[in-house]
Design a protein around this motif. Structure first.
Motif: not given
Ligand SMILES: O=P(O)(O)OC[C@H]1O[C@H](O)[C@H](O)[C@@H](O)[C@@H]1O
Length: 509
Positions: A139-143, A191-198, A328-330, A332-334, A465-470, A472-474
């Protein structure tokens, strides 16, 4: 009050141009129609229909100069920690070339090349297997990047694999993607940079169970240990990425594996080479001939001098219909930030709302507002000179519409009947690609990346960075137990909404 970096001066220049029509700006400057244009490799952009004159442009280039844009570009390419709030480099350019010769740039490029070899080998192995379909979960940058490029470039028929994308946590999305697919002939990429994305973890679990055979499950991540822990994916089926690649800048890394599978590794490398060509142009070209600088400073002019609050992107090419979503992501998130690098308020408007859609479809939906609405929305038109289909008449009609809309927005048309009157003076840039190929698409995307970086420089913000998206997730993580019935929501409005929701679902769901 935070410094506004000379942006106030731009506003007073804009005031002097108020009431001067775009047509008279063009008429007053014989070189403008062809001369307010820059070409970089396969990308040509004409800025003659923007609402500035040469003096305003002088001020914009002087501003870029005063901010040491060339030096800041070298810092980006050279691997300096330009992502200051996270203490990291942003070395997406090293994924496609090594232009500065710094140690970090060289190392990053070598790592990228090694991973590309692995991508090639894994792709070849898959091609030799019975797999026909790939599901890319992210999702997001991984999509968004892979989705855009695959949609734009994958052959209509006859490609190596059919590639499908799954992003939304809505179970209906998984159901739709899987309908008609045969698990025995499908490979799944998580595909997930963090592998922590719900979303990716939940959809990954659905796909793993559906697949029934872990041997066709792959991960692309900067956190291989998590991929192994959560999905037992062995390291030989994990392709790495690194913390120096931002998610929304990552399609050039192994995150682009779905692209390589859809169009082939050679074509994926052509995409990277196209981006590398734009990188070289942006890094090495003086400001006044530099396409990314023109594009970025035009965006700054529209936002801070003309005070326009949206930016439309209108590709006149069906294959680029996902470009607005990607941008939009590139963008507005930036650039959706209100504080400068030092934490002080930015003091000027930053990112406008980016939106858009493909022409000619969008002419028949929202163009009325663009022509006669009370607010003015600047436009990036994008066209492709040569088509690769067998319907030349349609292509001429498409291009006639593209050129016509840009002209109509700029010049308008008077009428005695106010309902049939068009005020014009709507600013636009027209970007023309020679043809849509991996190379030209890579160059186009890289152009927008560098424009974003330069806009961030003007506003003094961190585009990485993109702290603004955190937040809502929390809150969602806190609320999930309330939906499961384990706890009550603390916020009274949320509690009332949950009570309303509970009345509508059976107790067992
Ligand atoms: O690749 P991931 O770690 O799963 O992250 C997927 C996406 O989710 C986050 O919420 C960020 O807003 C995005 O910048 C990121 O690309």
């Amino acid at each position: 009050m935070a410094t506004t970096n000379g942006l106030d001066e731009l506003a007073s220049r804009a005031a002097r141009l108020e009431g001067v029509s775009t047509a008279s700006l063009v008429a007053a400057d014989p070189d403008r129609a062809a001369g307010f244009a820059v070409r970089a490799g396969p990308v040509y952009a004409n800025f003659a229909r923007q609402r500035y004159d040469r003096k305003a442009l002088d001020a914009l280039f002087a501003l870029a100069e005063s901010l040491d844009a060339p030096g800041r570009l070298r810092a980006l390419f050279g691997g300096e920690p330009v992502n200051q709030t996270e203490g990291r480099a942003a070395l997406h350019t090293a994924l496609r070339g090594d232009l500065t010769g710094t140690e970090s740039g060289r190392e990053a490029h070598a790592q990228a090349l090694a991973v590309r070899e692995r991508m090639r080998a894994l792709g070849d192995a898959l091609a030799a297997s019975q797999v026909t379909d790939i599901v890319s979960v992210g999702i997001g940058g991984s999509d968004l990047g892979p989705r855009l490029v695959v949609d734009a470039l994958a052959p209509v028929e006859g490609g190596r694999f059919r590639v499908h994308f799954l992003s939304n946590v809505d179970g209906a999305a998984a159901q739709r993607v899987l309908a008609g697919l045969d698990p025995a002939r499908t490979a799944v990429l998580l595909i997930s940079k963090t592998f922590g994305t719900q979303e990716t973890l939940l959809n990954g679990a659905i796909l793993r169970a559906w697949l029934g055979d872990d041997r066709r499950l792959y991960a692309i991540t900067a956190n291989p240990d998590r991929a192994t822990a959560a999905f037992a994916i062995p390291h030989e089926r994990v392709l790495p990425m690194w913390d120096w690649v931002g998610g929304r800048y990552s399609l050039w890394s192994a995150v682009g594996f779905p692209i390589a599978l859809a169009i082939g590794m050679d074509q994926f490398e052509a995409l990277l080479n196209g981006a590398a060509g734009m990188d070289a142009h942006v890094l090495l070209t003086p400001l006044r001939e530099n396409l990314a600088v023109w594009h970025a400073m035009t965006a700054v002019w529209n936002r801070n001098a003309l005070k326009l609050s949206t930016q439309a992107v209108l590709p006149y090419d069906e294959r680029l219909k996902l470009l607005p979503n990607y941008l939009q992501q590139l963008v507005m998130e930036s650039l959706g930030k209100s504080v400068r690098l030092d934490g002080s308020p930015v003091g000027v408007d930053t990112v406008p709302v980016w939106w858009g859609g493909a022409g000619t479809d969008s002419q028949h939906s929202f163009f009325q507002a663009l022509h006669q609405g009370t607010s003015i929305e600047p436009v990036d038109f994008i066209g492709v000179a040569r088509s690769d289909h067998d319907h030349p008449g349609n292509h001429l009609a498409l291009l006639a519409n593209l050129f016509a809309q840009s002209e109509a927005f700029a010049n308008g048309q008077d009428s005695d009947d106010p309902h049939r009157s068009y005020a014009g003076q709507r600013p636009s840039t027209l970007i023309l690609l020679d043809e849509l190929t991996p190379k030209s698409l890579g160059a186009l995307i890289a152009l927008y990346e560098h424009s974003v970086y330069l806009q961030g420089l003007v506003w003094g913000i961190n585009p990485f960075d993109q702290f603004g998206v955190e937040l809502g997730k929390q809150v969602a993580n806190r609320l999930l137990p309330a939906l499961e019935g384990a706890v009550e929501a603390k916020d009274p409005v949320t509690a009332a909404l949950l009570a309303e929701w509970r009345q509508r679902v059976s107790p067992t769901r």
